[in-house]
Design an enzyme around this catalytic site. Structure first.
Site, PDB file in Angstrom:
ATOM      1  N   GLY A  76       0.798  -1.053   0.089  1.00 24.60           N
ATOM      2  CA  GLY A  76       0.049   0.162   0.030  1.00 24.60           C
ATOM      3  C   GLY A  76       0.981   1.126   0.019  1.00 24.60           C
ATOM      4  O   GLY A  76       2.118   1.059  -0.591  1.00 24.60           O
ATOM      5  N   SER A  77       0.228   2.168   0.609  1.00 21.77           N
ATOM      6  CA  SER A  77       1.058   3.659   0.673  1.00 21.77           C
ATOM      7  C   SER A  77       2.323   3.658   1.462  1.00 21.77           C
ATOM      8  O   SER A  77       3.049   4.468   1.099  1.00 21.77           O
ATOM      9  CB  SER A  77       0.179   4.619   1.303  1.00 21.77           C
ATOM     10  OG  SER A  77      -0.991   4.886   0.055  1.00 21.77           O
ATOM     11  N   THR A  78       2.613   2.667   2.025  1.00 24.84           N
ATOM     12  CA  THR A  78       4.152   2.771   2.765  1.00 24.84           C
ATOM     13  C   THR A  78       5.262   2.782   1.539  1.00 24.84           C
ATOM     14  O   THR A  78       6.179   3.179   1.597  1.00 24.84           O
ATOM     15  CB  THR A  78       4.459   1.607   3.583  1.00 24.84           C
ATOM     16  OG1 THR A  78       4.227   0.358   2.837  1.00 24.84           O
ATOM     17  CG2 THR A  78       3.685   1.346   4.727  1.00 24.84           C
ATOM     18  N   PHE A  79       4.914   2.241   0.229  1.00 23.93           N
ATOM     19  CA  PHE A  79       5.621   1.964  -0.687  1.00 23.93           C
ATOM     20  C   PHE A  79       6.032   3.459  -1.366  1.00 23.93           C
ATOM     21  O   PHE A  79       6.841   3.495  -2.166  1.00 23.93           O
ATOM     22  CB  PHE A  79       5.255   0.948  -1.853  1.00 23.93           C
ATOM     23  CG  PHE A  79       6.292   0.715  -2.866  1.00 23.93           C
ATOM     24  CD1 PHE A  79       7.086  -0.105  -2.601  1.00 23.93           C
ATOM     25  CD2 PHE A  79       6.143   1.457  -4.207  1.00 23.93           C
ATOM     26  CE1 PHE A  79       8.000  -0.450  -3.762  1.00 23.93           C
ATOM     27  CE2 PHE A  79       6.846   1.022  -5.225  1.00 23.93           C
ATOM     28  CZ  PHE A  79       7.965   0.391  -5.123  1.00 23.93           C
ATOM     29  N   LYS A  80       5.082   4.495  -1.053  1.00 29.02           N
ATOM     30  CA  LYS A  80       5.458   5.752  -1.427  1.00 29.02           C
ATOM     31  C   LYS A  80       6.617   6.254  -1.018  1.00 29.02           C
ATOM     32  O   LYS A  80       7.161   7.252  -1.675  1.00 29.02           O
ATOM     33  CB  LYS A  80       4.164   6.614  -0.965  1.00 29.02           C
ATOM     34  CG  LYS A  80       2.897   6.280  -1.962  1.00 29.02           C
ATOM     35  CD  LYS A  80       1.511   6.928  -1.416  1.00 29.02           C
ATOM     36  CE  LYS A  80       0.278   6.619  -2.186  1.00 29.02           C
ATOM     37  NZ  LYS A  80      -0.855   7.023  -1.425  1.00 29.02           N
TER      38      LYS A  80
END
Length: 489
Positions: free
Chosen positions: A217-221
């Site tokens: 999810g958005s931790t990959f941002k």
């Protein structure tokens, strides 16, 4: 000597030579493989007849061998078994050992090359062979805090010392009781193992490092932002596109922001604000602009696609650069840039990303064995911290740190705030399947100006919050509890 006798002699000599070569091959070349074979009962009985060394965490013995009156002589016993099951695994005469019992077996039974002097001394003196103690980096206070904060929810927590790579906590739930599988009753051990293996909740999986991997999810941002900053594509205060919806290239699909929200009334935002609010459309477009190769290169720099031993084996995290031999298209790149599509990670990998940012861009090798002591308490092995590499520059690390502070101060991660301590973090809410609630993620480090701990938390399918879950709501408070335990110890 007549010809027939000479021929018989030659054949006999050849047979002796073949026998000598075969026996040498088996006893020397194949010895390690045969000794490690789980079907080798002689090796099993040899190991079980040795007082296996204890496994120790923070001065507390969490696994030890105690004398018993049966053929095996010693019984493996686990203190606080479920709390440490992801760490110790189990040692069983019936099934292949797991966890630290397997990874550190050569130390625990005293067969490691580094313990040769201890073995030689026993041979000369006639002393009884005994295993060495394995002292872990796990901090019992931090481990307990992670365990308590995760509660009855399925998921995992990893805590690292970003400056050294030492694993301070590793929790996976649901857990199991290793004592049941370690039983000397074959029937009881088999029943216990089969029950665990058949359990749909998968208690034998170490969700923190192995088994199934997860969409981040958005931790990959953080990876996408790192790639953009390292390549000079943007600066933190630069305006980038942030539409309410993004039409994915060469696709009929439209990407929305979480909950259908708007990131900006103007349709643009800064990179820092895009991370603070976790703007999907901004990072998806950024991923398209960067291209899949840049994202893949940055992910690999953080440790993706690498085999790793801590010494427990860690499943490789994956970025889907290619599908069926072709580089992924722009639509798939957009989804990958926000941690969806086929991006898969372990919580350990996510913790490593935060740890590298916390450590000024230097990524340290995670490790769990602090030192090994012989029975007379002599230190035989001690782990020295080791750098894996520098996935980002110090300038990029400092920029990402400041952006992550914004996430916790007034963004999606406010539930990770600690009074009097500056925290850097990033939330994530990862879609799974249409009929399942999203996973809730949070990764962070603290104190932001002098980090003592980097954390990654995943709560499967939103835990108690189900479809209402977000990483900031569900996972951030767990990360906060772990960081507080380290800071206050």
């Amino acid at each position: 000597m007549n010809v027939p006798i000479r021929r018989v002699a030659v054949v006999a000599l050849a047979l002796f030579l073949v026998l000598m070569v075969a026996s040498t091959w088996i006893q020397v070349a194949q010895a390690p493989t045969l000794n490690a074979d789980g079907r080798n009962s002689r090796s099993l009985y040899r190991d079980l007849s040795i007082q296996r060394g204890p496994i120790i965490a923070g001065g507390q013995t969490i696994a030890e061998s105690v004398p018993v009156d049966d053929a095996f002589m010693y019984q493996r016993v686990y203190a606080e078994p479920e709390l440490y099951s992801a760490v110790t695994g189990y040692y069983s005469f019936r099934f292949q050992s797991t966890g630290m019992e397997r990874a550190a077996n050569e130390y625990l039974v005293g067969t490691s090359d580094s313990l040769w002097w201890d073995r030689f001394r026993n041979l000369i003196s006639g002393g009884t062979p005994q295993g060495s103690s394995v002292e872990l980096t796990i901090d019992p206070v931090v481990q307990q805090a992670a365990w308590d904060a995760l509660g009855d929810q399925r998921g995992a927590v990893v805590a690292l010392d970003p400056k050294t790579g030492a694993v301070l906590a590793m929790v996976s739930k649901p857990a199991f009781d290793p004592n049941l599988v370690a039983s000397h009753s074959s029937a009881d051990a088999s029943a216990a193992f089969q029950s665990l293996a058949d359990d749909s909740a998968r208690p034998l999986d170490n969700r923190a490092i192995a088994g199934r991997t997860y969409p981040p999810g958005s931790t990959f941002k953080l990876v996408t932002a790192a790639a953009a900053l390292e390549g000079g594509a943007v600066t933190p205060d630069q305006q980038i596109p942030a539409p309410d919806q993004l039409q994915l290239p060469q696709s009929s699909s439209v990407l929305n922001n979480f909950g259908g929200e708007s990131c900006s009334p103007t349709g643009t935002t800064t990179l820092a604000d895009a991370l603070r609010t976790s703007c999907n459309t901004a990072f998806a477009q950024l991923g398209i602009d960067l291209g899949p190769e840049a994202l893949d290169e940055q992910a690999k720099a953080f440790g993706f696609d690498s085999r790793m031993s801590i010494p427990l084996q860690v499943t490789s995290s994956q970025f889907p650069l290619e599908v069926d031999g072709a580089t992924i298209d722009s639509a798939k790149t957009a989804l990958s840039a926000i941690g969806q599509y086929d991006v898969k990670v372990t919580p350990m990998q996510v913790a490593m990303i935060s740890a590298a940012i916390a450590n000024g861009g230097t990524l340290m090798q995670p490790y769990m064995i602090d030192r090994v002591r012989t029975p007379d308490l002599t230190v035989a092995v001690e782990t020295d911290p080791e750098e894996i590499g520098t996935p980002i520059s110090r300038e990029t690390a400092d920029t990402l740190r400041d952006m992550m502070i914004g996430v916790v101060q007034d963004g999606t991660g406010t539930s990770a705030q600690i009074s009097g301590v500056q925290v850097a973090g990033k939330s994530g809410t990862a879609e799974t399947t249409a009929d399942a609630a999203p996973h809730a993620w949070f990764t962070s480090f603290a104190p932001a100006d002098n980090p003592q701990v980097a954390v990654a938390v995943i709560v499967e399918n939103g835990g108690d919050a189900g479809n209402e879950a977000t990483g900031g709501r569900v996972a951030a408070p767990i990360a906060r509890a772990v960081m507080e335990a380290v800071i206050n110890r």
